[in-house]
Design an enzyme around this catalytic site. Structure first.
Site, short mmCIF file in Angstrom:
data_model
loop_
_atom_site.label_atom_id
_atom_site.label_comp_id
_atom_site.label_asym_id
_atom_site.label_seq_id
_atom_site.Cartn_x
_atom_site.Cartn_y
_atom_site.Cartn_z
CG ASN A 5 -1.77 1.28 1.29
OD1 ASN A 5 -1.83 1.98 0.42
ND2 ASN A 5 -2.40 1.44 2.32
CD1 TRP A 6 3.84 0.98 -2.71
CD2 TRP A 6 3.59 2.36 -4.80
NE1 TRP A 6 4.53 0.30 -3.53
CE2 TRP A 6 4.45 0.90 -4.76
CE3 TRP A 6 3.47 2.87 -5.73
CZ2 TRP A 6 5.01 0.49 -5.80
CZ3 TRP A 6 4.05 2.42 -6.89
CH2 TRP A 6 4.62 1.32 -7.15
CE LYS A 7 0.01 3.69 4.88
NZ LYS A 7 -0.26 3.86 6.11
CG HIS B 5 -6.03 1.93 4.73
ND1 HIS B 5 -5.77 2.81 5.81
CD2 HIS B 5 -5.05 0.91 4.92
CE1 HIS B 5 -4.45 2.45 6.30
NE2 HIS B 5 -4.22 1.52 5.47
CD GLU C 18 -3.38 5.58 6.50
OE1 GLU C 18 -3.44 5.48 5.47
OE2 GLU C 18 -2.39 5.03 7.05
CD GLU D 115 -3.69 -2.47 7.61
OE1 GLU D 115 -2.72 -2.73 7.08
OE2 GLU D 115 -4.41 -1.47 7.12
N GLY E 266 1.81 2.60 10.69
CA GLY E 266 2.48 3.82 10.37
C GLY E 266 3.57 4.22 11.46
CB SER F 49 4.76 -0.93 12.12
OG SER F 49 3.99 0.21 12.26
N GLY G 134 2.71 -0.98 4.33
CA GLY G 134 2.71 0.29 4.07
C GLY G 134 3.77 0.84 3.94
N GLY G 135 4.55 1.54 4.74
CA GLY G 135 5.78 2.18 4.81
C GLY G 135 6.91 1.47 4.24
C1 PEP Z 1 -1.05 0.18 5.90
O1 PEP Z 1 -1.04 1.35 5.27
O2 PEP Z 1 -1.98 -0.65 5.54
C2 PEP Z 1 0.01 -0.07 6.66
C3 PEP Z 1 0.05 -1.14 7.36
O3 PEP Z 1 1.02 1.04 6.97
P1 PEP Z 1 2.47 0.63 7.72
O4 PEP Z 1 2.96 -0.57 7.24
O5 PEP Z 1 3.16 1.98 7.31
O6 PEP Z 1 2.09 0.63 9.19
#
Ligand code: PEP
Length: 256
Positions: free
Chosen positions: A8-10, A95, A97, A165, A171, A210, A231-232
């Site tokens: 997930n590049w957001k 998601h 967010e 999640e 994040g 994370s 994500g990150g």
């Molecule tokens: C996400 O955006 O779904 C996510 C899990 O982000 P991160 O890995 O950065 O916590």
């Protein structure tokens, strides 16, 4: 079951940056590692260029959201046929967010799942409790409610992945403990078994929050996850490629 690793590049990257990142991932995962499905979910604007970068790679393309109607006066929205025309096979839905910042509701999430299924897209349903809900001992109830609301009245088999999640783990670099992951996924699998008895085992249940190249294995091995929503770390091609390689048949030492 095939493992599933989703990037997930957001809201990161232009078209050119997305194409370059996808090309690096594809080049370093050639040939596509066995036993794992890898899905890249760039921003809408980069889907076309990322699709080209992924051509013949065996890696899949996903979107970060979708609207529930197929066309019409819905300014700013993107319809399922627009995604399938670009080669998307997966869509992240619900998601945290979007739930927190953009008013996404359980009812809207359910409509988006229906839209995905009408068009042969696999939704990756995101569920998870906030820090306050966790502190109040409401994790199980929250997960139960979110999954049940999404599946209420929907019969399987339908392609689906569910990502646990925990909102507090996203994040910030503070991942859940593998035991928390296992407990959350047990709740989710319990709801699936209640509501989709005949096909609950076909639903990939992921962990996200994370995840990185160092901790990913613990979530699959001790956390009982069928894969990861990343994500990150998915913006770092070396880290993401490492996660995918570890998840592949060659890289793993477990089975489910
Ligand atoms: C996400 O955006 O779904 C996510 C899990 O982000 P991160 O890995 O950065 O916590």
């Amino acid at each position: 079951m095939q493992r599933l690793i989703v990037a997930n590049w957001k809201m990161h990257g232009t078209q050119a940056e997305g194409a370059a990142l996808a090309a690096r991932v594809a080049t370093n995962l050639r040939p596509a590692p066995p036993g794992v499905d890898v899905v890249l979910c760039p921003p809408f604007t980069a889907l076309d260029r990322v699709a080209s970068a992924l051509a013949a790679s065996g890696l899949r393309l996903g979107a970060q959201d979708v609207f529930w109607e197929d066309r019409g006066a819905f300014t700013g929205e993107v319809a399922p046929p627009m995604l399938t025309a670009l080669g998307c096979t997966h869509v992240i839905v619900g998601h945290s967010e979007r739930r927190a910042h953009l008013g996404e509701t359980d009812a809207g999430v359910a409509r988006k799942l229906d839209a995905c299924w009408r068009h042969g897209l696999t939704p990756i349903l995101c569920v998870g409790e906030t820090a306050a809900e966790r502190a109040a001992g409401q994790t199980e109830a929250r997960l139960h409610a979110q999954v049940a609301a999404a599946l209420e009245g929907r019969k399987c088999p339908k392609p689906l992945a569910v990502a646990y999640e925990p909102v507090w783990a996203i994040g910030g670099g503070r991942a859940a403990a593998p035991a928390d992951c296992a407990a959350g996924l047990a709740v989710i699998r319990g709801v699936l078994a209640e509501m989709w008895a005949e096909c609950a085992d076909d639903v990939a249940c992921l962990y996200g929050g994370s995840v990185n190249a160092e901790n990913c294995r613990a979530f699959w091995e001790e956390g009982a996850a069928d894969g990861s929503l990343v994500g990150g770390a998915s913006l770092d091609p070396a880290a993401f490629v490492s996660i995918c390689r570890q998840a592949s048949l060659e890289g793993r030492a477990w089975s489910r």
